[in-house]
Write a protein that holds these residues in place. Sequence first.
Motif, short mmCIF file in Angstrom:
data_model
loop_
_atom_site.label_atom_id
_atom_site.label_comp_id
_atom_site.label_asym_id
_atom_site.label_seq_id
_atom_site.Cartn_x
_atom_site.Cartn_y
_atom_site.Cartn_z
N ASN A 118 0.80 -1.22 0.00
CA ASN A 118 0.00 0.00 0.00
C ASN A 118 0.84 1.27 0.00
O ASN A 118 0.30 2.37 0.13
N ALA A 119 2.15 1.11 -0.12
CA ALA A 119 3.03 2.28 -0.10
C ALA A 119 3.01 2.95 -1.47
O ALA A 119 3.11 2.29 -2.50
N PRO A 120 2.86 4.27 -1.53
CA PRO A 120 2.88 4.96 -2.82
C PRO A 120 4.26 4.88 -3.46
O PRO A 120 5.28 4.93 -2.77
N LYS A 121 4.29 4.75 -4.78
CA LYS A 121 5.57 4.66 -5.48
C LYS A 121 6.43 5.89 -5.20
O LYS A 121 7.66 5.80 -5.10
N ALA A 122 5.78 7.04 -5.09
CA ALA A 122 6.53 8.28 -4.91
C ALA A 122 7.30 8.31 -3.60
O ALA A 122 8.23 9.11 -3.44
N ALA A 123 6.93 7.45 -2.65
CA ALA A 123 7.60 7.46 -1.35
C ALA A 123 8.91 6.69 -1.36
O ALA A 123 9.70 6.81 -0.42
N MET A 124 9.16 5.90 -2.41
CA MET A 124 10.33 5.03 -2.42
C MET A 124 11.64 5.83 -2.40
O MET A 124 12.56 5.51 -1.65
N THR A 125 11.74 6.86 -3.23
CA THR A 125 13.01 7.60 -3.30
C THR A 125 13.36 8.29 -1.99
O THR A 125 14.50 8.15 -1.51
N PRO A 126 12.46 9.06 -1.37
CA PRO A 126 12.85 9.67 -0.09
C PRO A 126 13.19 8.64 0.99
O PRO A 126 14.09 8.87 1.80
N ILE A 127 12.49 7.49 0.97
CA ILE A 127 12.80 6.45 1.95
C ILE A 127 14.20 5.92 1.72
O ILE A 127 15.01 5.79 2.65
N VAL A 128 14.53 5.59 0.46
CA VAL A 128 15.84 5.04 0.14
C VAL A 128 16.94 6.06 0.43
O VAL A 128 17.98 5.73 1.00
N MET A 129 16.73 7.33 0.04
CA MET A 129 17.75 8.35 0.28
C MET A 129 17.99 8.56 1.77
O MET A 129 19.14 8.68 2.22
N LEU A 130 16.92 8.57 2.55
CA LEU A 130 17.07 8.75 3.99
C LEU A 130 17.84 7.59 4.60
O LEU A 130 18.77 7.79 5.39
N LEU A 131 17.45 6.37 4.24
CA LEU A 131 18.15 5.19 4.75
C LEU A 131 19.62 5.19 4.31
O LEU A 131 20.50 4.82 5.09
N ALA A 132 19.88 5.60 3.07
CA ALA A 132 21.24 5.58 2.56
C ALA A 132 22.13 6.57 3.32
O ALA A 132 23.28 6.26 3.65
N ALA A 170 24.12 6.77 -4.53
CA ALA A 170 24.34 8.20 -4.36
C ALA A 170 24.29 8.60 -2.89
O ALA A 170 25.12 9.38 -2.42
N GLY A 171 23.31 8.07 -2.16
CA GLY A 171 23.17 8.43 -0.75
C GLY A 171 24.29 7.88 0.11
O GLY A 171 24.87 8.59 0.95
N VAL A 172 24.64 6.60 -0.10
CA VAL A 172 25.65 5.94 0.73
C VAL A 172 27.04 6.47 0.44
O VAL A 172 27.82 6.74 1.36
N SER A 173 27.36 6.65 -0.85
CA SER A 173 28.73 6.97 -1.23
C SER A 173 28.92 8.43 -1.60
O SER A 173 29.86 9.08 -1.15
N GLY A 174 28.01 9.00 -2.41
CA GLY A 174 28.11 10.41 -2.73
C GLY A 174 27.86 11.29 -1.52
O GLY A 174 28.41 12.38 -1.39
N GLY A 175 27.00 10.80 -0.62
CA GLY A 175 26.73 11.51 0.63
C GLY A 175 27.46 10.89 1.80
O GLY A 175 26.94 10.85 2.92
N PHE A 176 28.69 10.42 1.55
CA PHE A 176 29.43 9.63 2.53
C PHE A 176 29.57 10.33 3.88
O PHE A 176 29.46 9.70 4.93
N SER A 177 29.82 11.63 3.88
CA SER A 177 30.02 12.34 5.14
C SER A 177 28.76 12.99 5.67
O SER A 177 28.76 13.53 6.78
#
Length: 523
Positions: A118-132, A170-177
């Motif tokens: 039931n999760a909206p597709k649009a929510a996937m990117t902010p969730i992944v970026m936050l977790l990363a 991008a989140g894990v490595s590009g945003g490493f610090s």
Amino acid sequence: MAETGKAAKGGGFLGAVERFGDRLPDPVFIFVWLIAILMAFSALAAFLEFTAIHPITGETLMAQSLFSRDNVQRLLTSMPQTLTGFAPLGLTLVIMLGAGVAERSGLFSAGLRAGLRNAPKAAMTPIVMLLALVATHSSDAAYVVLIPLSGVIYASVGRHPIAGIAAAFAGVSGGFSANFMPGPIDALILGVTEPAAQILDPSWSMNVAGNWFFILGMAAVFFPIGWFVTDRIIEPRLGTYTPKGETPISSQKSDSQLSPEERRGLWYALGGFLAVTGLWLWLTFGPGTYLQIPGAPWEERLNPMLDSLIAYFFLLFLICGVCFGIPTKTIKSHRDVVRMSTEAMKDMSGYIVLAFTAAHFVVMLNWTGLGAIAAIHGAGAIQTAGLPAPLLLAVMVLLAAGLNLVVGSASAKWAFMAPFLVPMLMILGISPEMATAAYRVGDSVTNIITPLMVYFPMVLAFCRRWDPDFGMGGLLANMLPYSFAFLIGGLTLTIFWVWLGIPVGPGAPVTFVVPDGAVLPEL
């Protein structure tokens, strides 16, 4: 073969980058050619006596030829150790031994259908970026767990899996610090800053939270940038993902109902999760503190637990996969567990071949000493710039970003740059904490566009799981927008941070007052 849509190799700059990159040889042979070029350049540099003075020890660092007797002998006698000593290889294979069981037993599929139905597709990117961004504290585990899992998550909701992999990378490595709390990397990098600052001010001591406010600002800037780039640039150019002979994922039902067996399996898997997690908590905080260093400073006390996360994820995936597979009948005996792990290793065979050449390039570059020498000379160029503080730090960001393309280790680059740059910037009124923060911006943003980054081949292998024809050019083209956007955001943040004089962390101002009588040594 996967068809990724016409947008995948369209016109414009990114299309040109991808077409150029895809004309390059297989990544295995790219590293072979890089090794050949490195060998030739090392011989020339040694002949020309390319040197640098170590800013702390005063030792003269000299370029070493890879054709020297010692290096040829080392190359030919240590090939097995070079491969097995390549850190990402062991980490990846260990994780995949467990993840192969969790995936092939059906746990990932059922869990994603249950949790994201039931999760909206649009929510996937902010969730992944936050977790990363948060997962950067788990370092290696973030690369080998979150990045491939993000591809699965995107596919499960009808979105392009490579877009999910790109967002997580991008989140894990590009945003490493970038992060919300200080972690082990803060202690490591600021620990290098301390002796460099003490060259000028012996009383200066490290504050592990000295960059806290700044890395929080980085996270606040990088989060929306990563979200925008993924949804507005990367996924549209990738097009609709269509596995060969199948209908597009977007037209498939990703919310199919779970069977009673799958529901029971998920409850069993939850029990496995609680058991493994409870065991790790007991090992960390229980009697004996197996995964803790009693009495150590708080930023170091949990280092054993952080180092054990790979083992944790291996056991977690393995146990949960078995717990799910038994009631669903996908695992009927121990032979099924062995078969699933074996199949996972087969999927990693291409990565093992690539790791062989990548590992040799990385270790041979270290043998030449060219990375350290280049870092020292690059740092020296900043001293003569004569720029205002904000622009001086912007140049430092660009220097770190450029060096990061050829020298991957954050601590190694800073170990050679800090003793020169930190005292010089202190004389100019910039605090060691601010100098460190500017370095960390540059060190982060170009991680995702250099094939010399040790995890780059692994991420390429993850993409090829979904598209066997996906090449080096495709990965570079999809990561370039993140890198440029992060660089612009990071530069802007650094310039305005210094201009506004915002503290870099608790008790860590932007400015520094030179102690009376202090003189910057000639380095």
